[in-house]
Design a protein around this motif. Structure first.
Motif, mmCIF file in Angstrom:
data_model
loop_
_atom_site.group_PDB
_atom_site.id
_atom_site.type_symbol
_atom_site.label_atom_id
_atom_site.label_comp_id
_atom_site.label_asym_id
_atom_site.label_seq_id
_atom_site.Cartn_x
_atom_site.Cartn_y
_atom_site.Cartn_z
ATOM 1 N N ALA A 97 35.990 38.924 25.631
ATOM 2 C CA ALA A 97 36.775 39.534 24.514
ATOM 3 C C ALA A 97 36.809 40.997 24.984
ATOM 4 O O ALA A 97 37.895 41.883 24.765
ATOM 5 N N GLU A 98 35.739 41.715 25.350
ATOM 6 C CA GLU A 98 35.980 43.121 25.866
ATOM 7 C C GLU A 98 36.905 43.380 26.965
ATOM 8 O O GLU A 98 37.799 44.605 26.819
ATOM 9 N N ARG A 99 36.962 42.653 27.883
ATOM 10 C CA ARG A 99 38.276 42.709 28.917
ATOM 11 C C ARG A 99 39.566 42.736 28.350
ATOM 12 O O ARG A 99 40.278 43.307 28.765
ATOM 13 N N ARG A 100 39.656 41.866 27.619
ATOM 14 C CA ARG A 100 41.064 41.532 26.847
ATOM 15 C C ARG A 100 41.415 42.849 26.134
ATOM 16 O O ARG A 100 42.406 43.285 25.987
ATOM 17 N N ALA A 101 40.279 43.556 25.418
ATOM 18 C CA ALA A 101 40.570 44.760 24.447
ATOM 19 C C ALA A 101 41.060 45.860 25.383
ATOM 20 O O ALA A 101 41.766 46.531 24.867
ATOM 21 N N ARG A 102 40.605 46.017 26.692
ATOM 22 C CA ARG A 102 40.742 46.971 27.451
ATOM 23 C C ARG A 102 41.909 46.634 28.253
ATOM 24 O O ARG A 102 42.344 47.436 28.944
ATOM 25 N N GLY A 103 42.544 45.728 28.047
ATOM 26 C CA GLY A 103 43.725 45.141 29.075
ATOM 27 C C GLY A 103 43.398 45.059 30.428
ATOM 28 O O GLY A 103 44.239 45.140 31.262
ATOM 29 N N GLU A 104 42.191 44.648 30.885
ATOM 30 C CA GLU A 104 41.794 44.382 32.223
ATOM 31 C C GLU A 104 42.175 43.207 32.723
ATOM 32 O O GLU A 104 42.007 42.287 32.090
ATOM 33 N N PRO A 105 42.551 42.837 34.160
ATOM 34 C CA PRO A 105 42.927 41.620 34.599
ATOM 35 C C PRO A 105 41.580 40.998 34.652
ATOM 36 O O PRO A 105 40.419 41.433 34.538
ATOM 37 N N ARG A 106 41.753 39.473 34.885
ATOM 38 C CA ARG A 106 40.288 38.827 34.925
ATOM 39 C C ARG A 106 39.919 38.777 36.223
ATOM 40 O O ARG A 106 38.748 38.554 36.290
ATOM 41 N N ASP B 87 36.518 26.158 38.133
ATOM 42 C CA ASP B 87 37.716 26.573 38.943
ATOM 43 C C ASP B 87 38.928 25.270 38.892
ATOM 44 O O ASP B 87 38.680 24.029 38.748
ATOM 45 N N PRO B 88 40.133 25.945 38.562
ATOM 46 C CA PRO B 88 40.754 27.263 38.633
ATOM 47 C C PRO B 88 40.677 28.152 37.295
ATOM 48 O O PRO B 88 41.408 29.123 37.161
ATOM 49 N N PHE B 89 39.891 27.687 36.293
ATOM 50 C CA PHE B 89 40.103 28.382 34.897
ATOM 51 C C PHE B 89 38.751 29.229 34.907
ATOM 52 O O PHE B 89 37.505 29.196 35.765
ATOM 53 N N VAL B 90 39.000 30.297 34.370
ATOM 54 C CA VAL B 90 38.104 31.350 33.961
ATOM 55 C C VAL B 90 38.110 32.109 32.667
ATOM 56 O O VAL B 90 39.123 32.453 32.182
ATOM 57 N N ARG B 91 36.901 32.156 32.187
ATOM 58 C CA ARG B 91 36.730 32.635 30.892
ATOM 59 C C ARG B 91 36.963 34.136 30.602
ATOM 60 O O ARG B 91 36.678 34.894 31.580
ATOM 61 N N VAL B 92 38.150 34.454 29.831
ATOM 62 C CA VAL B 92 38.205 35.800 29.798
ATOM 63 C C VAL B 92 37.430 36.522 28.637
ATOM 64 O O VAL B 92 37.691 36.147 27.442
ATOM 65 N N PHE C 175 40.438 31.387 26.511
ATOM 66 C CA PHE C 175 40.117 32.256 25.548
ATOM 67 C C PHE C 175 39.439 31.273 24.397
ATOM 68 O O PHE C 175 39.283 30.094 24.202
ATOM 69 N N ASP C 176 38.807 32.112 23.496
ATOM 70 C CA ASP C 176 38.333 31.638 22.093
ATOM 71 C C ASP C 176 39.641 30.635 21.476
ATOM 72 O O ASP C 176 40.860 31.054 21.551
ATOM 73 N N LEU C 177 39.351 29.629 20.896
ATOM 74 C CA LEU C 177 40.191 28.802 20.415
ATOM 75 C C LEU C 177 41.286 29.602 19.336
ATOM 76 O O LEU C 177 42.205 29.303 19.152
ATOM 77 N N SER C 178 40.522 30.562 18.660
ATOM 78 C CA SER C 178 41.373 31.269 17.617
ATOM 79 C C SER C 178 42.582 32.048 18.293
ATOM 80 O O SER C 178 43.365 32.484 17.427
ATOM 81 N N GLU C 179 42.243 32.410 19.518
ATOM 82 C CA GLU C 179 43.478 33.136 19.969
ATOM 83 C C GLU C 179 44.541 32.071 20.939
ATOM 84 O O GLU C 179 45.270 32.563 21.758
ATOM 85 N N ARG C 180 44.716 30.979 20.257
ATOM 86 C CA ARG C 180 45.480 30.016 21.108
ATOM 87 C C ARG C 180 47.004 30.433 21.126
ATOM 88 O O ARG C 180 47.978 30.093 21.810
ATOM 89 N N GLU C 181 47.443 31.226 20.048
ATOM 90 C CA GLU C 181 48.671 31.636 19.893
ATOM 91 C C GLU C 181 49.203 32.501 21.260
ATOM 92 O O GLU C 181 50.387 32.784 21.398
ATOM 93 N N ARG C 182 48.389 32.912 21.861
ATOM 94 C CA ARG C 182 48.449 33.759 23.285
ATOM 95 C C ARG C 182 49.193 32.931 24.215
ATOM 96 O O ARG C 182 49.681 33.442 25.255
ATOM 97 N N ILE C 183 49.044 31.578 23.909
ATOM 98 C CA ILE C 183 49.500 30.672 25.178
ATOM 99 C C ILE C 183 50.631 29.595 24.207
ATOM 100 O O ILE C 183 50.386 29.147 23.456
#
Length: 237
Positions: A228-237, A221-226, A197-205
């Protein structure tokens, strides 16, 4: 005018720090990915100077951990900073023989060696986490001991050991970022889930599960950038 002095001193201290460190950006000449060395002195809770078998002295910034600041821009984080520094001095006293193990990035931008410190069969980085005197500060792509260090930090946080028993203590990297007015990292990921995620969203982790990325090119790999629009819709990565 008096009220401006603390901020001005921090600014001057930061400029001085950057100026000094720019002189040490050249990568050090290391004996290998693992090398034996003698402790010359400890600096704080996560930094020490060692002399390798050739007589070359290296500044070691311990990988994947962060202890409270003893002297950052003229300030200290107080008793927990002193406790971490004292404990490292006990674990790696002057003259002790240690082994330094590097990871994918053997040094940082300031020429310090980034290393895991092993003494008497113990990974000292982990000991400080187990005792609640450090928090994980895992920076990709240096992930060699990431999982075991994350587990140690989680256990200490859950048990409220050491500095985690004191809600007034800021995480050391948050403290530095607040003093500087900016962060070094651009992105933050979850070690357990692989989401970035963007650094500003670190409290999610949770703090023990964070992996920081200074360069977006290190997100692989194994990391994937999520997005913002997918997070807003609640879609899986």
């Amino acid at each position: 005018m008096t009220g401006l002095l603390p901020g001005f001193r921090r600014f001057i201290g930061y400029v001085s720090l950057v100026s000094r460190r720019r002189r040490f950006r050249r990568a050090p000449d290391l004996p290998g990915e693992r090398f034996r060395a003698e402790v010359v002195k400890t600096v704080d809770g996560d930094t020490l100077h060692v002399r390798d078998e050739r007589g070359v002295i290296h500044s070691i910034r311990m990988l994947s951990i962060d202890t409270p600041e003893t002297h950052f821009l003229g300030t200290s984080q107080g008793p927990w900073a002193d406790a971490a520094a004292a404990r490292l001095a006990e674990l790696a006293p002057d003259g002790a023989e240690v082994e330094i193990q590097t990871d994918e990035q053997p040094c940082d931008a300031y020429g310090r060696v980034l290393g895991y410190v092993i003494s008497g069969g113990q990974l000292i980085n982990r000991v400080l986490l187990e005792e609640g005197l450090a928090i994980t500060y895992i920076v990709a792509p240096n992930l060699r001991h990431a999982q075991e260090l994350s587990d140690a930090a989680r256990e200490s946080f859950t048990a409220r050991r050491g500095m985690f028993s004191d809600p007034s203590v800021m995480l050391p990297y948050e403290y530095r970022w607040s003093m500087r007015g900016q962060s070094s990292a651009r992105l933050v990921g979850s070690l357990s889930r692989g989401e970035v995620f963007d650094l500003s969203e670190r409290e999610r982790i949770p703090c023990w599960d964070r992996v920081f990325f200074f360069d977006a090119r290190d997100v692989r790999d194994p990391f994937v950038r999520v997005a913002a629009e997918r997070r807003a819709r609640g879609e899986p990565r």
